[in-house]
Design an enzyme around this catalytic site. Structure first.
Site, PDB file in Angstrom:
ATOM      1  N   ARG A 191      -8.318 -18.106 -41.122  1.00 25.94           N
ATOM      2  CA  ARG A 191      -8.564 -16.807 -41.041  1.00 25.94           C
ATOM      3  C   ARG A 191      -8.741 -17.083 -42.738  1.00 25.94           C
ATOM      4  NH1 ARG A 191     -13.483 -14.861 -40.500  1.00 25.94           N
ATOM      5  NH2 ARG A 191     -14.017 -13.214 -41.207  1.00 25.94           N
ATOM      6  N   GLU A 205      -1.820   6.530  -3.159  1.00 24.16           N
ATOM      7  CA  GLU A 205      -2.700   7.697  -1.955  1.00 24.16           C
ATOM      8  C   GLU A 205      -3.464   8.667  -2.720  1.00 24.16           C
ATOM      9  OE1 GLU A 205      -0.370   8.301   2.448  1.00 24.16           O
ATOM     10  OE2 GLU A 205      -1.641   9.672   0.966  1.00 24.16           O
ATOM     11  N   GLU A 263      10.376  -4.937  -8.884  1.00 22.20           N
ATOM     12  CA  GLU A 263       9.129  -5.233  -9.068  1.00 22.20           C
ATOM     13  C   GLU A 263       9.015  -4.535 -10.879  1.00 22.20           C
ATOM     14  OE1 GLU A 263       5.474  -1.882  -8.646  1.00 22.20           O
ATOM     15  OE2 GLU A 263       6.734  -1.529  -7.406  1.00 22.20           O
ATOM     16  N   THR A 308       4.875   5.430 -14.520  1.00 26.37           N
ATOM     17  CA  THR A 308       4.527   4.832 -15.654  1.00 26.37           C
ATOM     18  C   THR A 308       5.494   5.180 -16.526  1.00 26.37           C
ATOM     19  OG1 THR A 308       4.673   7.577 -15.194  1.00 26.37           O
ATOM     20  CG2 THR A 308       2.591   6.571 -14.261  1.00 26.37           C
ATOM     21  N   ALA A 356       0.850  -0.861  -0.372  1.00 27.74           N
ATOM     22  CA  ALA A 356      -0.277   0.116  -0.160  1.00 27.74           C
ATOM     23  C   ALA A 356       0.743   1.415   0.441  1.00 27.74           C
ATOM     24  CB  ALA A 356      -0.832   0.453   1.192  1.00 27.74           C
ATOM     25  N   MET A 357       1.293   1.424  -1.188  1.00 29.60           N
ATOM     26  CA  MET A 357       1.861   2.770  -1.636  1.00 29.60           C
ATOM     27  C   MET A 357       1.076   4.305  -2.004  1.00 29.60           C
ATOM     28  SD  MET A 357       5.809   1.940  -2.807  1.00 29.60           S
ATOM     29  CE  MET A 357       4.798   1.062  -4.441  1.00 29.60           C
TER      30      MET A 357
END
Length: 386
Positions: free
Chosen positions: A272, A130, A246, A369, A127-128
């Site tokens: 296809r 906010e 991460e 990001t 939980a970072m």
């Protein structure tokens, strides 16, 4: 080119993972998406099968195996069956929460928390973020003040992956407003035993429906001092030091999904029929597929090198940032083009490419990001030139 990342032991492990997914995940993943919830029991079975938490020591019920190539195989095999919500939850455990519990806990904390984690009985969350603090961690407003043998937490977290399901939540809070970057600390909140802690709503997302994401609230939440993670005031350095793992996790998922969806698209275009033949009879389609295949193969070299660098303790934050932004952006671009080649069928959720399209979008956002990754790389580049 022949890929040389894996040994025979890794390929044997791949068969174990593939069989587990065939039995325990593939038959249920559509229902999990519909329910917006993964059956918790699958994580205990996954841990027992060695699908995650391998790095936990044998004394706590793990295998004591730190080779990231095993984690990479899980990414590839879950991508092959398009079980992205399941893989994201597993990645949250393996690439985020676990390493805080391994690296920062004292002996007593390890005895309390690692056995449940190794057994898949305890689910973790980090939980970072906010409402007013995402990439800018110094903007964290959740506070913690010392009160005897306890800390009193107040604040709100949002976009917390597995926030509804989690038993153990690693919470970043401000412990000294006057200390700047040295004024933040980490705490482990035991969700069922913390007065003043409440889970908010399960957030509606455009993708990864089975992987729950939540708001969390702390109103004079009482957390024992024994749940302080590491040293007081070192929260930001701890968070920064764990970002390479991460971001490698995001890169691994992005690469695996991109390759899997491209392969499925090649098969679709070959089967296809249109304009009197297969789609692959059209030069434009072949060129599109060829361009994507070339990009994926070139990225594979960087991803494999990153995995080996991590194993050797040499993956830098810059290396991880470069891989994270580039491969996640490639994933977004390639899957968009694959959907286009599927035509109207690509827009249907019964096709993997359609589900992957919406699940993919968050990859360039969480874990930092694309814009923040470029800023990190750019600052380092300029500093190195001075």
């Amino acid at each position: 080119m022949k890929r040389t990342l894996y040994t025979a032991d890794h390929e044997a492990y791949r068969e174990t993972v593939r069989e587990f997914l065939r039995r325990e995940v593939e038959p249920y993943k559509a229902q999990w998406d519909a329910d917006r919830w993964i059956d918790r029991a699958v994580f205990a079975r996954a841990a027992k099968a060695g699908i995650y938490a391998l790095q936990i020591g044998e004394e706590f019920g793990g295998a004591g195996e730190s080779d990231y190539r095993y984690r990479m195989i899980v990414c590839e095999e879950t991508a092959r069956i398009n079980a992205l919500s399941f893989n994201t939850t597993i990645s949250l455990q393996d690439d985020l929460v676990l390493h805080y519990l391994l690296d920062l806990t004292d002996d007593e904390q390890k005895r309390r928390w690692l056995p449940g984690f190794a057994a898949g009985e305890s689910i973790g969350a980090l939980a970072m973020t906010e409402p007013g603090a995402g990439s800018d961690l110094r903007g964290i407003k959740t506070s913690a003040r010392r009160d005897g043998d306890n800390w009193i937490l107040n604040g709100q977290k949002t976009f917390i992956s597995s926030g509804i399901m989690a038993d153990l939540i690693v919470v970043a809070a401000q412990t000294d407003p006057e200390a700047g970057s040295r004024g933040f600390s980490l705490f482990v909140v035991e969700a069922d035993d913390t007065p003043g802690f409440e889970r908010g709503r399960k957030l509606d997302k455009i993708g990864l429906p089975a992987q729950d994401t939540a708001e969390l609230f702390f109103a004079d939440a009482v957390v024992p001092h024994a749940n302080l993670l590491g040293e007081e005031g070192k929260g930001l350095p701890y968070l920064m030091s764990h970002l390479p793992r991460e971001r490698l996790g995001v890169t691994a998922k992005a690469f695996a999904v991109t390759r899997a969806i491209h392969q499925k698209t090649v098969e679709y275009c070959r089967d296809r029929k249109a304009f009197g033949g297969s789609l692959t009879d059209l030069q434009h389609v072949r060129f599109e597929l060829a361009e994507m295949k070339t990009e994926i193969d070139i990225v594979e070299a960087y991803v494999d090198k990153s995995v080996l660098a991590y194993n050797a303790g040499e993956l830098t934050p810059i290396d991880a940032a470069e891989g994270k932004w580039f491969v996640s952006e490639l994933q977004k671009r390639v899957i968009d083009r694959c959907l286009q080649l599927h035509g109207g069928y690509g827009y249907m959720t019964e096709y993997d490419v359609g589900r992957a399209y919406v699940d993919t979008r968050v990859q360039t956002i969480y874990g930092g990001t694309t814009e923040i990754m470029k800023e990190i790389i750019g600052r380092d580049l300029i500093a190195s030139a001075e």
